[in-house]
Design a protein around this motif. Sequence first.
Motif, short mmCIF file in Angstrom:
data_model
loop_
_atom_site.label_atom_id
_atom_site.label_comp_id
_atom_site.label_asym_id
_atom_site.label_seq_id
_atom_site.Cartn_x
_atom_site.Cartn_y
_atom_site.Cartn_z
N LYS A 198 0.83 -1.20 0.00
CA LYS A 198 0.00 0.00 0.00
C LYS A 198 0.86 1.25 0.00
N ARG B 147 2.36 1.71 -3.44
CA ARG B 147 1.35 2.16 -4.41
C ARG B 147 0.97 3.62 -4.15
N ARG C 263 4.06 -0.33 -11.46
CA ARG C 263 3.11 -1.36 -11.07
C ARG C 263 3.68 -2.08 -9.85
N CYS D 232 -7.18 -0.80 14.00
CA CYS D 232 -8.61 -1.08 14.09
C CYS D 232 -9.01 -1.97 12.90
N PRO D 233 -9.72 -3.06 13.13
CA PRO D 233 -10.09 -3.94 12.01
C PRO D 233 -11.07 -3.29 11.03
N HIS D 234 -11.61 -2.15 11.40
CA HIS D 234 -12.58 -1.46 10.53
C HIS D 234 -11.88 -0.81 9.34
N GLU D 235 -11.10 0.22 9.59
CA GLU D 235 -10.49 0.99 8.51
C GLU D 235 -8.99 1.06 8.62
N ALA D 236 -8.38 0.14 9.39
CA ALA D 236 -6.92 0.13 9.53
C ALA D 236 -6.39 1.47 10.06
N ILE D 237 -7.05 1.99 11.07
CA ILE D 237 -6.59 3.20 11.74
C ILE D 237 -5.79 2.75 12.96
N GLU E 148 -4.10 5.87 18.43
CA GLU E 148 -4.71 7.20 18.38
C GLU E 148 -6.10 7.20 19.03
N LEU F 55 -11.24 6.48 17.51
CA LEU F 55 -11.92 7.76 17.29
C LEU F 55 -12.39 7.94 15.86
N GLU F 56 -11.76 7.21 14.93
CA GLU F 56 -12.05 7.48 13.53
C GLU F 56 -13.53 7.27 13.21
N HIS F 57 -14.07 6.12 13.61
CA HIS F 57 -15.49 5.89 13.33
C HIS F 57 -16.21 5.32 14.53
#
Lengths: 344, 221
Positions: free
Chosen positions: B28, B31, B44, B163-168, B172, B183-185
């Motif tokens: 990531k 990229r 690539r 965080c397994p949600h959005e990789a935050i 933090e 805190l992100e979501h």
Amino acid sequence: MKIVVTGKTGAADFECDPGEKILHAALRHGVELPYECATGTCGTCKAKLVSGRTDSQWPDAPGKKYLKTEADILTCQSVAHEDSALEVFALKAREATATPRACAGVLRDVRPLTHDVVAFEVDLDTPMDFDAGQFALLTVPGIAGARAYSMVNFERGARRLSFVVKKKPGGGVSEWLFGGGVEGTRLEIFGPVGHAIWQPGTAKHVLCIAGGSGIAGMMSVLAHACQAQHFAQWDGHVFFGVRGARDAFFFDELDEFRACFPARLSITIALSDEDVPDSLVAKYPGFAFARGFVHAVAGERMKDRFAGVRAYVAGPPPMVDASLRLLLREARLPPADIRYDKFS
Amino acid sequence: MGQYDRHVFVCTSGETCPTQGDVEKFVKILRDGARAAGRQQDVRVNKAGCFSQCGHGPMLVVYPEDVWYHGVQESDLKEILDSHIIGGMPVERLRYNPGKPGANKIEVEVKTPQAEKAAGPVWHRVGAAADIAVNGIKEVAANGTRVVVINTGRGFVAYEAMCPHEAIPLAEGVCDGSVLTCLEHMWQFDVKTGAPMGDAQEGLKGFPLKEEKGELYVAMA
């Protein structure tokens, strides 16, 4: 085109028009896809494209940083080219009253509130119902991308929406508004959207922590709560932070709300960059004033008074972040009682 | 010439590379870096299977120069990206040169479940207990894996760092002693068990943790 969405809590499908954002199509059909900012920055609307073909209208959207694989898309920025299937974490029931839709309106009455904040109105072609605290996505002809602004006013079947905008150098719409001569322009609107809502019958005290133009949605919350006589029974604590006296706006309107329920509704103004001038104290004897950041002032004055509170937070990101930490760690409020918008 | 100015292969599914670094994140970062440099059309970055050099990872290969990099750390990626992938100058200090062609696996601690049971967990020191205040959340590396260590006030716990949600990064987030909130979501987790609460759809992966003489140790499978 047909879009099928599956989440851990169920599945749904809806029709999406060519060129229409997938999120907008879902919401107007009553399918509550996850979202917060609806403008490409927060990443909440992430979905996995399982089949079909979609395109992002904003390939460099900041929210892309939340995408983990090449199959992930932001539904608020994506359009479909064929029948498609998506996976999301969860589909929820909508809490807000009204189903959002696309409509149009005419920009009216652009007027400065301070040296860097303007207010404006939009006269809608067809009336809109919304909940206090919601926002709308406004698109200006010739300026790419929608902007999210919270409604300041509150009324059922509103024919006119009121907004405030802070001047942002380099901000396309903000500079356009401040440039003048824009009244009469037709705007595209999608709304109402947003989860930072207040509805009558919410058996909670109301805490508002706002920085600068973040006060917009709070004005709507206060307007509706006052109309509903909420502060006859419940407390209202409003903390409004601005830099200095020259950044003050909506003080007269806030004082009118306060005067309706002086026993229970309190307004505290926090000035971050200067000591509180005596002239301001003299002009608004019903307000409390403090020097400091608004979240710090709120934390100090609300100590041991967080029980049974529903909090609303809006403002610059560092202020929102600090307020969320306060509300989670000190106040120990559950997330359902912490309402904020992640746009800005 | 091939189809791209630079074609990068990162081993993400071999036996050892993914245990030696967060190689999915490497992909990531590379990229994103190519995109930030406006080179997403010419560069690539592919996830690759095993290069049969196990034990020398994390490993990546850059073509057309056919330069192999070994022992790559996240902190090396910017240099590889700027100097080589974008700039065309290989990073000599990271170049892999085992001195023999073909497969070159070395035995590393890839244990069978039985062997592991016999040997017990491998403990990795991650820092001093005194460095983490009550309700403090600190991100550490345990054998190359990013982990958060949390002082709950009644002991320390260790979980996956993101965080397994959005990789935050969970470092933090906010801990109040019983609940950990990203805190992100606003995904929340029971700080003692990692179990999901409220809106969270997935729990946190935990790691065994022990404290000895003021030092914290995390066990990696």
